[in-house]
Design a protein around this motif. Structure first.
Motif, short mmCIF file in Angstrom:
data_model
loop_
_atom_site.label_atom_id
_atom_site.label_comp_id
_atom_site.label_asym_id
_atom_site.label_seq_id
_atom_site.Cartn_x
_atom_site.Cartn_y
_atom_site.Cartn_z
N PRO A 55 0.81 -1.21 0.00
CA PRO A 55 0.00 0.00 0.00
C PRO A 55 0.85 1.27 0.00
CG PRO A 55 0.05 -0.97 2.17
CD PRO A 55 0.77 -1.90 1.27
N PHE A 56 2.03 1.18 0.50
CA PHE A 56 2.84 2.40 0.61
C PHE A 56 3.85 2.42 -0.52
CE2 PHE A 56 4.21 -1.00 3.25
CZ PHE A 56 5.50 -1.21 2.83
N THR A 57 4.29 3.60 -0.84
CA THR A 57 5.14 3.72 -2.01
C THR A 57 6.60 3.91 -1.65
OG1 THR A 57 4.49 6.01 -1.95
CG2 THR A 57 3.40 4.62 -3.57
N ASP A 58 6.85 4.20 -0.40
CA ASP A 58 8.24 4.49 -0.06
C ASP A 58 8.98 3.22 0.32
OD1 ASP A 58 7.95 5.16 3.39
OD2 ASP A 58 6.35 4.53 2.04
N ASP A 59 10.26 3.31 0.15
CA ASP A 59 11.09 2.17 0.55
C ASP A 59 11.34 2.22 2.03
OD1 ASP A 59 12.89 2.51 -2.47
OD2 ASP A 59 11.39 1.01 -1.94
N HIS A 60 11.79 1.14 2.50
CA HIS A 60 12.15 1.06 3.90
C HIS A 60 13.37 1.95 4.16
CE1 HIS A 60 14.43 -1.30 7.03
NE2 HIS A 60 13.57 -0.54 7.63
N GLU A 61 13.31 2.68 5.26
CA GLU A 61 14.42 3.60 5.54
C GLU A 61 15.72 2.85 5.74
OE1 GLU A 61 13.55 6.44 8.61
OE2 GLU A 61 11.54 6.68 7.82
#
Lengths: 333, 746
Positions: A2-8
């Motif tokens: 659901p989210f578009t960002d990568d894991h920090e």
């Protein structure tokens, strides 16, 4: 996803450690923990302070001597059969008339001073530890409740603490002893003397724990992680024990260490006054009292050596406490 | 000092820079190696110029300021480079000489006005001491000068107030006093380290305007250190963007803000929510700024950069001149210079006709438009608009069909009177603060309702009342139509509480530092006995961690191993663990850096969509509120003053207080324009004004406002509690007409 960002980004080092711990089981985890301890700032500050290392060495030596006494002490001072009045009042070896069997000399009964110190230290340490633990449990418990619940209960507990503080600790102990003497039958008195001593010393020092814990609890309870636990629906007792307690233990450990030295001294004081442990189980304080009678007749070793041992032990423990306080204080780091 | 001053004067009389920093390097030796906090930075500040220094926390901006003024905390030290003040080296000066320079020629304004004044001395004492240390003045002359200074920084009744103590001043007034202190010896350079961060928006606007005016009047240069792009846009002439101890980009403020060249600046601009535009998705820079211990080789930004090339990972770019600005990025070096970017830069950089350039720049590279381009669906915006109109009518028409949370007449008092005995013996009075005073609103399921207002307005109290951390002193909170106060069964109320969860403001305080992340997330599951067996719980934890963008392996770690943004993700995972329907977010991003804030806001939006969550969002940041919410309620001193849907409330605010808030926000596109901030400060909640609480600051005040508490009036799909609104004497909203706000450009 659901989210578009990568894991920090993560530090690679810790991931490896975590992964290693995962796969290697408990042994690897223990090694990992040891490694982390050796690498930690607390251990570093310990290593960098020669006074602390020396204090630690002295404390360790005292512990080994005290609890290893039955095996390493040259004589068993508790065994009256080994005493010989012929050997009474011998001076230390380096003085004229000294005997190599009795390195620090003997007392008026022919008891070896060195062995007596070792056994006496055992009693002192047991009383010290037990009373500090008693005071800690009492004080931390009351402090937690006082700080977390607040309101009237808090007022009540803290006023009791204030009243308690207005009595000198020795006086509290003397009162308790007098009380125990009248209440308990004669035969029991010697058996429970140590327990009464622990109770008396513990009761006179719980206030410090309670006040410190109350203060930190009042700070911690307003932190958002405690509120989060309340929102989750945890009850007060689990919140106090699982959330707040671990976070207020730092200063408690420091006070406990410093109080340990204080408790040992208090025990010695009481024993010196003759209300402490029974003469059959002499502590450092008892030894000093006995020796004191011979101080002016020239047998100084009977009181000076136990006294020196007491000072060394108390000083070392105190220095350790000071270091712990600084090491755990993030402001001084 | 008298011998030094003429030298400095003559050196500065030409157009020589006031301050010149060359290749400055600040190091912190630690036992694990030397940390380079400021790495080879160079810049200059001209006379009368305001240089803004922006960057996220840990970028080294404050350390640069401290290094210049010689206040680096040991073990930090200047390890290289030169600092020239009025042409003379000052980094090599001894302590004595530095002290003479400090305050006299370079002054400093700190962030927290509460701690930068000594509470034991009167304002007069502190000002006179500073003045007499630096200027040769008699006690009386110094006192006169002190009063003049206070008058100049806008403290009313300065002659009387000068003898008061710092605690008698409010936060904004104290910051004015701090500014007066800084100006006391007519310094040539002021280093202002986050001077407005601790203040409310309306006060912030006042302080910015004041600082700007004073700089122009005195010809003082300012180095303005802040994380807030809006403040920079309004105040600075030039801006330096710092990242991981280096300057990423430096140039004229318009150029950097509107035509950002460095991918970091570019991303940073896109990640700022805009007050005047609906955006579906914020541009986000993934990851976080590297810690000082692990700055990558090559360009420090390369791991997060979308346009990184092989060179970026191995070699460090130097600042290179592109147009009027300087950029440290391989995209702009040598042959790599791409057409698109330089065009963009040139368009913004053309200085001949500022208005045309600005318009062109806006047309070309409007930040919001860029954000939209990158956002996934263009059509969703339109969907949302129609949705909103329907939503508005439904809510306002008292439709109770799908209202999840209804708050009516909610009130909460705090008794802050002294203890009983003190009241009896010292004659103290009972005092009660009405933190929340008869607030009504409702939240429909699946929607986001936001409460905004300045600090102390009671918005967080409302959140804590709903979630059960406080008990209301009046009014009702209904969840699915059931009054929470009337539910008796413990199990039943716990069942309802499980369905609402809260996300807290401070990611550092909201996680128990002694617990492992997996235990933190599992706490609601274990406390509520939601899942049985270790395996099921572990699986759920892993699922939650993935859901918030972390790795399942992170569960074994402790909170201190994570950055602020990651901690807030853990916080969200914990809140979601009991599968709640209603989420209360209390300023969830106010402690985070802008780029991380964008990540969290995007995550929350997508989670809300995916899980169908209803949200109550508490914030002081209007732009964030506009971005995230469907409906907005504005609170002032415990009362709800306006309630409407998000677009309406920001495009055409009605209540005078909402208008004031809206106008107080520094606008990124209003670079270099002056605004007239609303005067006055938030009154003490202990002693609020009679009638309408806002009347002392209101431009439309009439006799009735001083006497009567205004009731909410419903008109055009909004609720407004204002007599002027009720009587129809409010002028139409101004802020939606852009021409009006652009006054006297510099």
């Amino acid at each position: 996803m659901p989210f578009t960002d990568d894991h920090e980004r993560r530090q690679p080092g810790t991931t490896d450690l975590a992964a290693a711990a995962e796969s290697g089981g408990t042994l690897a985890r223990a090694r990992d923990r040891l490694h982390r301890f050796v690498d930690s700032d607390v251990f570093y500050s310990f290593r960098k302070s020669p006074i602390t290392v020396a204090a630690f060495a002295v404390t360790l030596l005292c512990f080994v001597c005290a609890f290893g006494a039955p095996w390493i002490a040259p004589h068993d001072t508790n065994d009256v059969a080994t005493l010989d009045l012929m050997n009474a009042e011998l001076p230390p070896v380096w003085l004229e008339g000294g005997d190599w069997r009795y390195i620090l000399g003997t007392d008026d009964q022919g008891r070896d001073v060195l062995s007596a110190i070792m056994f006496g230290m055992q009693v002192s340490l047991i009383v010290g530890f037990a009373s500090v633990i008693f005071a800690m449990v009492l004080g931390v418990g009351l402090g937690l409740i006082s700080g977390y619940v607040g309101g009237r209960l808090d007022h009540f507990i803290m006023r009791v603490a204030d009243v308690q503080l207005s009595f000198p600790s020795v006086l509290v102990a003397l009162l308790l002893f007098g009380f125990a003497k009248t209440v308990l039958p004669r035969g029991m008195q010697d058996d429970v003397a140590i327990l009464v001593l622990i109770f008396a010393i513990g009761l006179s020092s719980w206030v410090q724990f309670a006040r410190t814990v109350r203060g930190s609890t009042m700070v911690e309870k307003n932190k958002e992680y405690v509120q989060a636990a309340r929102v989750i629906g945890r009850r007060p007792l689990p919140i106090m024990l699982q959330h707040i307690l671990p976070n207020v233990m730092g200063p408690v450990l420091v006070i406990a260490t410093i109080n340990l030295a204080l408790a040992i001294i208090t025990e010695a004081t009481l024993s010196f006054l003759g209300v402490g442990v029974p003469p059959t189980q002499p502590s450092l304080g008892t030894l000093i009292r006995f020796g004191n009678n011979f101080l002016f007749s020239g047998q100084w070793w009977m009181t000076i050596f136990p006294g020196t041992a007491l000072v060394a032990l108390a000083l070392a423990v105190n220095l350790l406490g000071d270091w712990l306080r600084d090491a755990l204080n993030p402001k001084l780091r | 000092m008298n011998t030094r001053a003429p030298v400095l004067e003559s050196a500065g009389s030409a157009k020589a820079p006031v301050l010149q920093v060359e290749n400055l390097r600040v190091e912190f030796p630690t036992r694990r190696g030397t940390l380079v906090a400021v790495d080879d930075i160079s810049f200059r500040i001209d006379p009368g110029e305001v240089l803004g220094v922006v960057g996220e926390s840990g970028a080294g901006k404050s350390l640069t300021g401290a290094a210049i003024i010689g206040l680096l905390e040991p073990p930090g030290r200047i390890a290289g480079g030169r600092i020239l003040f009025a042409g003379e080296r000052i980094d090599t000066l001894g302590r004595q000489e530095m002290r003479r320079l400090r305050g006299r020629h370079i002054a400093m304004i700190f962030q927290d006005p509460l701690t930068s004044l000594n509470p034991l001395y009167t304002i007069a004492h502190q000002l006179i001491e500073t003045i007499r240390t630096h200027l040769d003045m008699s006690e009386r002359a110094a006192r006169k000068h002190a009063i003049e200074l206070l008058f100049e920084v806008g403290i009313p009744d300065a002659g009387k107030r000068v003898d008061e103590y710092p605690h008698q001043f409010s936060g904004g007034m104290r910051q004015r006093v701090v500014i007066a202190l800084a100006l006391a010896a007519h310094p040539r350079l002021i280093i202002a380290d986050e001077p407005t961060t601790a203040l409310d928006v309306s006060i912030q606007a006042q302080i910015i305007t004041l600082l700007k005016r004073l700089c122009v009047e005195h010809g003082t240069s300012v180095m303005l250190i802040t994380h807030d792009m809006g403040v920079i846009a309004e105040t600075a002439d030039r801006v330096a963007v710092m990242y991981a101890g280096r300057i990423a980009e430096i140039g004229a403020v318009q150029q950097v803000i509107l035509g950002a060249m460095h991918p970091y600046t570019h991303g940073l601009m896109g990640s700022i929510p805009m007050i005047d535009r609906d955006m579906d998705h914020l541009v986000q820079i993934d990851g976080a700024m590297p810690r000082l211990t692990e700055i990558p080789p090559g360009c420090a930004f390369s791991p997060r950069c979308k346009e990184a090339m092989p060179t970026c990972f191995s070699e460090r770019p130097d600042l290179a001149r592109v147009g009027d600005a300087k950029v440290a990025c391989w995209l702009f070096e040598g042959d790599e210079k791409t057409g698109r970017r330089s065009e963009e830069a040139n368009a913004a950089g053309k200085g001949s006709d500022p208005d045309a350039a600005r318009l062109e720049a806006e047309a070309n590279s409007d930040i919001a438009d860029r954000a939209k381009e990158r956002a996934s669906a263009g059509a969703s915006d339109i969907d949302r608009k129609t949705d909103e109109i329907e939503g508005r009518t439904a809510t306002m028409a008292d439709g109770t069909d799908d209202i999840l949370v209804q708050v009516s007449d909610l009130a909460r008092d705090f008794d802050i009177s002294p203890p009983l005995l003190n009241r009896i013996f010292e004659g103290g009075k009972r005092s009660v603060v009405q933190a929340v005073d008869r607030v009504d609103f409702s939240i429909r399921s699946g929607r986001t309702f936001s409460l905004v207002g300045e600090s102390g307005c009671g918005k967080s109290t409302v959140a804590r009342l709903i979630v059960g951390l406080y008990t209301p002193s009046g009014g009702r909170i209904e969840f699915e139509g059931r009054d929470l106060a009337r539910i008796d069964g413990r199990g039943e109320i716990e069942g309802i509480r499980k369905r609402m969860q809260m996300i807290f403001q401070d990611p550092y305080a909201s996680l128990n530092p002694r617990w492992r992340v997996e235990d933190i997330i599992a706490e609601p599951i274990r406390a509520g006995n939601l899942l049985q067996g270790r395996k099921a719980i572990d699986a759920r934890i892993a699922e939650l961690l993935v859901q918030v963008g972390l790795s399942p392996l992170d569960g074994r770690k402790f909170p201190h191993e994570f950055s602020g943004g990651q901690r807030q993700r853990i916080s969200i995972a914990r809140a979601l663990a009991s599968r709640p329907e209603f989420l209360i977010c209390d300023e969830p991003t106010s402690a985070l850096d802008v780029s991380v804030q964008a990540q969290i806001l995007n995550l929350m939006k997508s989670l809300q969509k995916e899980l169908g969550l209803t949200c109550l969002f508490i914030s002081h940041d209007l732009a964030v509120v506009r971005h995230i919410s469907d409906e907005v309620g504005v609170m002032y001193l415990g009362r709800l003053v306006e309630w409407s849907d998000a677009a309406t409330i920001f495009d055409a605010p009605m209540h005078p207080y909402t208008r004031m808030l809206r106008d107080a926000i520094p606008d990124l596109k209003m670079t270099g324009q002056d605004r007239i901030p609303v005067a006055g400060e938030v009154p003490s909640p202990l002693n609020p004004p009679s009638g309408c609480h806002f009347h002392p600051r209101c431009p439309h005040v009439e006799e009735r406002c001083r006497r009567e508490i205004p009731q909410s009036t419903r008109r055009d799909g909004r609720l407004v509690a204002c007599h002027a609104f009720e009587e129809g004497r409010l002028p139409p909203s101004k802020s939606s007409i852009p021409d009006d706000s652009i006054r006297n450009p510099e």
